[in-house]
Design an enzyme around this catalytic site. Sequence first.
Site, PDB file in Angstrom:
ATOM      1  N   LYS B  76       4.644 -25.526 -32.715  1.00 53.15           N
ATOM      2  CA  LYS B  76       5.658 -24.987 -33.618  1.00 53.15           C
ATOM      3  C   LYS B  76       7.043 -25.358 -33.104  1.00 53.15           C
ATOM      4  CE  LYS B  76       6.805 -20.504 -35.821  1.00 53.15           C
ATOM      5  NZ  LYS B  76       6.481 -19.058 -35.818  1.00 53.15           N
ATOM      6  N   SER B 171       5.489 -17.076 -40.197  1.00 53.55           N
ATOM      7  CA  SER B 171       6.370 -18.231 -40.185  1.00 53.55           C
ATOM      8  C   SER B 171       5.751 -19.482 -39.565  1.00 53.55           C
ATOM      9  CB  SER B 171       7.647 -17.894 -39.408  1.00 53.55           C
ATOM     10  OG  SER B 171       7.321 -17.596 -38.058  1.00 53.55           O
ATOM     11  N   SER B 195       3.337 -13.661 -37.577  1.00 55.02           N
ATOM     12  CA  SER B 195       3.661 -15.057 -37.912  1.00 55.02           C
ATOM     13  C   SER B 195       2.576 -16.075 -37.593  1.00 55.02           C
ATOM     14  CB  SER B 195       4.953 -15.481 -37.214  1.00 55.02           C
ATOM     15  OG  SER B 195       6.059 -15.013 -37.937  1.00 55.02           O
TER      16      SER B 195
END
EC number: 6.3.5.7
Lengths: 597, 510
Positions: B76, B171, B195
Site C-alpha cells: 500500500k 482504504s 481499512s
Amino acid sequence: MAAAALGCGGGWRRAWRRGLGGLVPVPIPALVHVAVPVPIPACRPPRVVARNAGGGAVPAGKSGLAPWVPVVGLEIHAQISSNSKLFSGSQVQFAAPPNSLVSFFDASLPGTLPVGAFLACFSLSQCLQMRLGMAFVRTHRYTWALAEKVLNRRCVEAAVMTGLALNCSINKKSLFDRKHYFYADLPAGYQITQQRVPIAVNGSLSYSLCIDNKMSQMVTKTVRIKQIQLEQDSGKSLHDDSRSQTLVDLNRAGVGLMEVVMEPDMCCGEEAAAAVRELQLILQTLGSSQAIMAEGQLRVDANVSVHHPGEPYGVRTEVKNINSIRFLAKAIDYEIQRQIEELENGGTILNETRAFDSKLGCTVPMRDKEGMQDYRFMPEPNLPPLILYDTKSLPANVNHQQVVNIDWIHERLPDLPSAKRAKLVELYGILPEHSFTLVNEDGLTEFFENVLKQTQMKPKKVIGWILNDLLSYLKQHSCTVKESPVSSVLLADLLNLLEKKEISASAAKQVFEELWKGEGKTPLEIVKEKQLQLIEDREELEQICQAVIDEHEKEVMAIKAGNQKIVNKLIGLVQRATQGRSNPVLVKQILEKKLSE
Amino acid sequence: MLRASLRQVSAALKEGQVTPTELCQRCLSLIKSTKLLNAYITVAEETALKQAEESEKRYRRGQPLGILDGIPIAVKDNFNTAGIETTCASNMLKGYIPPYNATVVQKLQDQGAVLLGKTNLDEFAMGSGSTDGVFGPVRNPWSYSRQYKEKSVPKSDSEREEFKWVITGGSSGGSAAAVSSFTCFAALGSDTGGSTRNPAAHCGVVGLKPTYGLISRHGLIPLVNSMDVPGILTRCVDDAAVVLGSLAGHDPKDSTTIQDVFQPFELPSLPDVSKLCIGIPKEYNAPGLSSEILSVWSKAADLFKNAGAKVIEVSLPHTHYSIVCYHVLCTAEVASNMARFDGLEYGHRSDVNKSTESMYAATRREGFNDVVRGRILSGNYFLLKQNYENYFVKAQKVRRLIANDFVKVFGSGVDILLTPTTLNDAVPYMEFIKEDNRTRSTQDDILTQAANMAGLPAINVPTALSERGLPVGLQFIGRSFQEKQLLTVAKWFEKQVKFPMIQLEEVKGA
C-alpha cells in the site's frame, strides 16, 4: 548572513534523496519572526526601584498609598549534556555544520517514530531490551543516524539527578505529550514534552543574595519548583532579512531539554538572577547541563506581573530572548517598571510575549507570538510511559543497565553548591559570604584551595588576597579565573614571601601588580629586581625614622601632647620613604622609642 | 500459475517449474492489462525485475531465503519504500521518494520477496471506498467477473458497463484489488478502522488485521497511531499465516511493539473447532445490515454449531458509541500527525511566499483534499483547551469501555467472535459517491473499528457471493496475540464455505 552562503539551490526540497543542501530556506516577509523594537514609548530608562529589607522591590505607587508588589516566575530550559538526542541516535554537538546531525526522525520524515525501548514495555514482557548500537548510513552529504537508539538513558538520569538536587519528588511513572504549534524550526509541527505527568514535581531551590550590594548583608530565600519536564529541543531559525528568508538548522532539533518551572515566588530581577545562578551552579555541579547561557544551553523566560497587596495577581507578560544572567535582572526590573508606569497612567497590561532588547535595555512585544496560542496538547501515542524504579520497586532479575534506579542516583549525587559552601566555612574558618563568592565564581574555590596547599599562610588571610586582590583584578580586566595571569602557584609563592616577613604587605601588592603583567617572572625575581625586600638593617631604619621625625615637628608635638594616633601617620611616611620595604611593627617600635626619648 | 496460493507457487519456484523472473514478468504484464482497475499508483518494474533476478540466483544456488523468496508482492502506498515514490495518494507527497524502508517492507525484502509496486488508497488512508485518492478510484475486479456480469449486467441493457463498476472498499482497495485480480500473491494494507478487512470483504480476499503491537508501524505513514496496524491481504488463510510469520515481532524502532519473540506457526491441515465457543455479538446486527448478509452470517453460525462448537449470543453493549468515539480520537490524531506537512522539509510546497504562515496555509490547502482538511479541522477543534476534556478525554474513556466489553466477553469463555465485515456487498461507484466520505466511513467502519479500539486481531474470510454476484465476507475477532487460534478457525471456515474463485474476464472499459 554567513549561513546564506551555504548552497540553497532550487532542487533541494522535492525529495530527500537530493539532500537538504545546507540550511533549509523558508520564505519570510520582511521582518516577520523578528522582534522589532517599538521605539516609543516603550524604551524609557528604568526608574530606580526602592528595596525593602528583604531585598525585594516594592516601589511605592505614585500616590504613595498603595505599593506595587511585583511577582516573578521563571521557566528555564536547560539543554541536557548528552552525546545523543532524546529520541534518536543523532549526535549532539555545539556549532556543527548546519543540518549535519539530523536523523530521519529529527527531520520528521513521514512514518518515523520516537523510540523509547528504555520506557516501559507496552507488552506482556517484563524484560526491557536496550539497544545501544548506533548505525550510520551516508546519504549524499548527510550522515544519517538511524533511529536505532533508545530513549536516551543519559537524559533520563540527568533529569532525575536534577530533580533530586532540587528536592523534587520523582514520578516513577511519567508520560509524554505533544504540544502543537507551527514554526519553521519545529519540523513535526509539535514538540514531545511532559505536560500531564512530568518526571519530577514539587521541589524547592534555596538561593542567597546580598542586600544593597553589601556582602555582609546576605539573605537566603527559597523558590518552589513546580516541575521538571523532559522535552525535545527545536531546531534553529536564522532570519535573513535582506533576502526575506529564514534558514533552518535542525542540528538542535530533538536534543533533550529539561524544563524547570519555578513558581512565582520572586519579586525582582536580582532575586531571579540569584535563583538562576544557583540553578546554573547546581546543573554544572551535577553535570546534567553545561548550562552556558551564551551558547543557549540555559534559556530563561520570565513571567512578570504587578499587583497591590491583598489583590489577585495582575495580568502577566512573558519576557523571552534573555541571554545572560545580568540581562535577566535588567529585563525583569525593566518590565516591572514598565507595568507599574503603564498601570499608573491608566493603561492595562496585555497577556503577551515580549522580547528583551539588550542594546536598548528594554522589552518589546514579539510580533510573531501575538494572539492566543492554544497548544492542543495530546498524549504522545507512540511512547509508552517512562517507568523509573527505586531499590524497593526494582524487579528481580533485571539487568541494571536497563533500568534507572532513583535511589542509586540519589546515593551518588555530588556535593551541591550549598554543601560546598558550608564545608568551606567549616574547613577554613572563612565567613559565609566569602564562601558564597568562592563557589559562585567559576573555578575560584579550586584556585583558593590550590593556593592553600602551597602556602603556610592561614586561610583567613589568603581569602583576603583572593577576594580583594585577585578578584578585583579579574573583574577589572573582565577575565575568568582560568584566564588569570597570576596562577595559584605564583600567588602562593608571593604569600609565602609575605608570611616569612621577607616583604611587607604593601610590597606584596606591588609584586602582585607585576605578576599580573604575566611576564613569566617569579615573585622572588620581582622582589629582587625591584629591591622590595624588607630592610633588615636596624641602623638604616633608625636613620630613616629619625629623618622623618626631624621633618615633622608639628606631628611630633601632637604625639607628645598625647595624640598617639598620629604615630600611624609617621609610620606611613616611613613606609613611603622605604618604598614599602620596612616592617611596620619594627618601624612603630623605633618611632615610639625615639619619641619617648 | 498466478492463481495459485503463495505456498503452491513457492513450491513451484523450488521445484523450478517457474523462475522468479518469469513469475515477476507475468505479474507485471497482468498489471498492465488490468491497468483500468487503477490498483497500483507506482509499478516498480525495474527494481522488481532486479529483485527477481537476485532471487533467481539464490534458487539456482539452491539457497532461497525462505518461502517468500521470489514471490511478487504489492505494498500500500502509505508504507515508506526506499527509492520508490511514496505518495499516500495525496498531492502533498506526490513525487516524494523516501530514503528508508518501513520495517515491514524491509522484512519482506530481507526474505526475498519481490516488490512489484505501490497500491492505491484513499488519500492518507482516510476513506472506505478507495475512491478519494488523488490518482482516482480503484475499480473492484469483480466488476469484470463473469459472476457479476451474469447476474447484474443484463446484456441488452443500454446502460453502459462503465456505469456499473463497483468500488473495492477501502482504504486498502488497491491492495485488495491487486490480490483479487492475481497481479500479486500477497499485499500489505493498513488497518485503522477496517481499512484492510473492508476491501478484503468487497474483493473476496482474506484480510488480516493483527493485534496492535504485533507488527511494527515504523515507516507506515500514520493515520491514528494508537490504532494503526499493518494489514495482510492474501487469497487464502494459510497465505496470511505465512506473511504474518514473516512480519511479526519486536522492532526497536517502534516502542509499541511487543518485546516477546514471535514464533511463526503453521496452521493444522485439519483444523478442529468442536471444542470452541463462538460468540455472536448481537449489536453487530446493526441497522442497515442487508438481509442477505444477515442470512450468510446465521448460516455460518450454523456451520459451527453443526461441527460441534458452542455458539452463543453475546453482548458488546458499548458498540453503539464506537463510531462517535472513533471519530473524535481519529481526527484528533490526524490533526496532530498531519502537522508535519508544512511544505518545508519535504513534499509539496506552494508558490505563495508572502509569509511563512501564508505559505503553510496555501501548501496545506493545495496538498490535502477536503476529507483530510475536514478531519484536521475537527481534530484541532477537539484538542482545543476548552474542548479537550469534553471530547478527547471522554472519547478515551469510551474507548476503554469498548475494550472492556471484549475483555468481558473473552473472559466469559468465548474464544472467537463471528460477525459480518460489511453491511452490504460492494456498491457501484456512481452510487457510492452520492454520499460524502464521512457518512460513508461512518457506515462502513461500523462493524470493523471496534477491533481497532480494542487492539484485537480480526480477519475477513470471503464467504459467499451475493445475489448480484459480488463477494460477501465474514469477520472473526480473536483474543489479543492469539493469531494462531484466530487463523485456525478462519482456515476451518474457509474450507467449509468453498468461496468461488473469481472468473475474471478481460478488464476493459466499455
